[in-house]
Design a protein around this motif. Structure first.
Motif, PDB file in Angstrom:
ATOM      1  N   ALA A 175     -39.585  -2.632 -26.223  1.00 13.46           N
ATOM      2  CA  ALA A 175     -38.891  -2.710 -25.050  1.00 13.46           C
ATOM      3  C   ALA A 175     -37.697  -1.501 -24.826  1.00 13.46           C
ATOM      4  O   ALA A 175     -37.338  -1.392 -26.111  1.00 13.46           O
ATOM      5  N   ASN A 176     -37.230  -0.980 -23.841  1.00 14.65           N
ATOM      6  CA  ASN A 176     -36.361  -0.102 -23.968  1.00 14.65           C
ATOM      7  C   ASN A 176     -34.974  -0.845 -23.446  1.00 14.65           C
ATOM      8  O   ASN A 176     -34.913  -1.208 -22.277  1.00 14.65           O
ATOM      9  N   PRO A 177     -34.158  -0.922 -24.423  1.00 12.01           N
ATOM     10  CA  PRO A 177     -32.883  -1.648 -23.851  1.00 12.01           C
ATOM     11  C   PRO A 177     -31.991  -1.183 -22.735  1.00 12.01           C
ATOM     12  O   PRO A 177     -31.358  -1.693 -22.053  1.00 12.01           O
ATOM     13  N   ASP A 178     -32.223   0.198 -22.636  1.00 18.66           N
ATOM     14  CA  ASP A 178     -31.496   0.991 -21.407  1.00 18.66           C
ATOM     15  C   ASP A 178     -32.305   0.813 -20.196  1.00 18.66           C
ATOM     16  O   ASP A 178     -31.449   0.854 -19.188  1.00 18.66           O
ATOM     17  N   ARG A 179     -33.544   0.325 -20.315  1.00 23.78           N
ATOM     18  CA  ARG A 179     -34.228   0.048 -19.111  1.00 23.78           C
ATOM     19  C   ARG A 179     -34.884  -1.237 -19.143  1.00 23.78           C
ATOM     20  O   ARG A 179     -36.125  -1.274 -19.406  1.00 23.78           O
ATOM     21  N   PRO A 180     -34.414  -2.355 -19.406  1.00 17.76           N
ATOM     22  CA  PRO A 180     -34.969  -3.568 -19.474  1.00 17.76           C
ATOM     23  C   PRO A 180     -35.745  -4.164 -18.460  1.00 17.76           C
ATOM     24  O   PRO A 180     -36.854  -5.028 -19.136  1.00 17.76           O
ATOM     25  N   PHE A 181     -35.865  -3.722 -17.408  1.00 24.32           N
ATOM     26  CA  PHE A 181     -36.898  -4.166 -16.244  1.00 24.32           C
ATOM     27  C   PHE A 181     -38.125  -3.143 -15.979  1.00 24.32           C
ATOM     28  O   PHE A 181     -38.677  -3.185 -14.900  1.00 24.32           O
ATOM     29  N   ALA A 182     -38.388  -2.297 -16.853  1.00 23.80           N
ATOM     30  CA  ALA A 182     -39.136  -1.101 -16.762  1.00 23.80           C
ATOM     31  C   ALA A 182     -40.703  -1.257 -16.875  1.00 23.80           C
ATOM     32  O   ALA A 182     -41.410  -0.428 -16.259  1.00 23.80           O
ATOM     33  N   GLY A 183     -40.796  -2.424 -17.595  1.00 27.18           N
ATOM     34  CA  GLY A 183     -42.178  -2.598 -18.006  1.00 27.18           C
ATOM     35  C   GLY A 183     -42.457  -2.558 -19.337  1.00 27.18           C
ATOM     36  O   GLY A 183     -41.565  -2.492 -20.268  1.00 27.18           O
ATOM     37  N   ASP A 184     -43.796  -2.565 -19.662  1.00 24.69           N
ATOM     38  CA  ASP A 184     -44.140  -2.729 -21.215  1.00 24.69           C
ATOM     39  C   ASP A 184     -44.034  -1.017 -21.883  1.00 24.69           C
ATOM     40  O   ASP A 184     -44.576  -0.167 -21.201  1.00 24.69           O
ATOM     41  N   PHE A 185     -43.653  -0.974 -22.938  1.00 23.66           N
ATOM     42  CA  PHE A 185     -43.810   0.104 -23.866  1.00 23.66           C
ATOM     43  C   PHE A 185     -44.738  -0.102 -24.952  1.00 23.66           C
ATOM     44  O   PHE A 185     -44.596  -1.248 -25.678  1.00 23.66           O
ATOM     45  N   ILE A 186     -45.439   0.665 -25.310  1.00 24.48           N
ATOM     46  CA  ILE A 186     -46.210   0.618 -26.792  1.00 24.48           C
ATOM     47  C   ILE A 186     -46.050   1.627 -27.624  1.00 24.48           C
ATOM     48  O   ILE A 186     -45.856   2.711 -26.991  1.00 24.48           O
ATOM     49  N   LEU A 187     -45.362   1.157 -28.854  1.00 17.64           N
ATOM     50  CA  LEU A 187     -45.216   2.167 -29.957  1.00 17.64           C
ATOM     51  C   LEU A 187     -46.234   2.517 -30.896  1.00 17.64           C
ATOM     52  O   LEU A 187     -46.750   1.529 -31.340  1.00 17.64           O
TER      53      LEU A 187
END
Length: 146
Positions: free
Chosen positions: A46-58
């Protein structure tokens, strides 16, 4: 079958990423990495700066850090970060076994500071993820200075 293909799915399974999710993101990852890159880690974050942005895969390989983003509503995929490790500076990560998470931060070549929070399914796996980051970022060969 190339090295990336052989190592990608086992790394995703080890981190508990569902096969449908992996399948959606795989074409984006494949465009970013070389066929001979070994997959070290594939995980949701997750991106703490954009908590409701959607899913991130690293995706972490010995050469690259790639992060994809999938929007919540339309499930559109886009590349969020694609960086060669030598183009990242001030890479930090801090494991937190109490919250079963790992905070990862790096500054890209354009000067943008990226932060991600990786949720880990089990507390003992936090230290395994920590070891993977140490393996990639601390065991890189140092540049020769003349």
């Amino acid at each position: 079958m190339d090295v990336f293909s052989r190592t990608f799915l086992p790394a995703a399974a080890e981190a508990g990423v569902a096969i449908p999710t992996v399948s959606r993101h795989l074409p984006v990852f494949r465009r970013c990495v070389e066929p001979d890159d070994t997959t070290v880690l594939v995980t949701r974050c997750a991106n703490p700066d954009r908590p409701f942005a959607g899913d991130f895969i690293l995706l972490l390989t010995p050469r690259r850090l790639v992060v994809t983003h999938e929007t919540r509503m339309l499930r559109r995929l886009r590349l969020h970060l694609n960086a060669h490790l030598r183009h990242l500076s001030d890479v930090t990560w801090s494991p937190d076994s109490r919250q079963t998470a790992l905070e990862v931060a790096a500054t890209a070549i354009d000067g943008v500071r990226e932060r991600f929070r990786v949720r880990v399914p089990e507390p003992d796996r936090v230290w395994h993820f920590d070891a993977l980051f140490k393996q990639v970022f601390h065991e890189r060969p140092k540049a020769l200075t003349i």
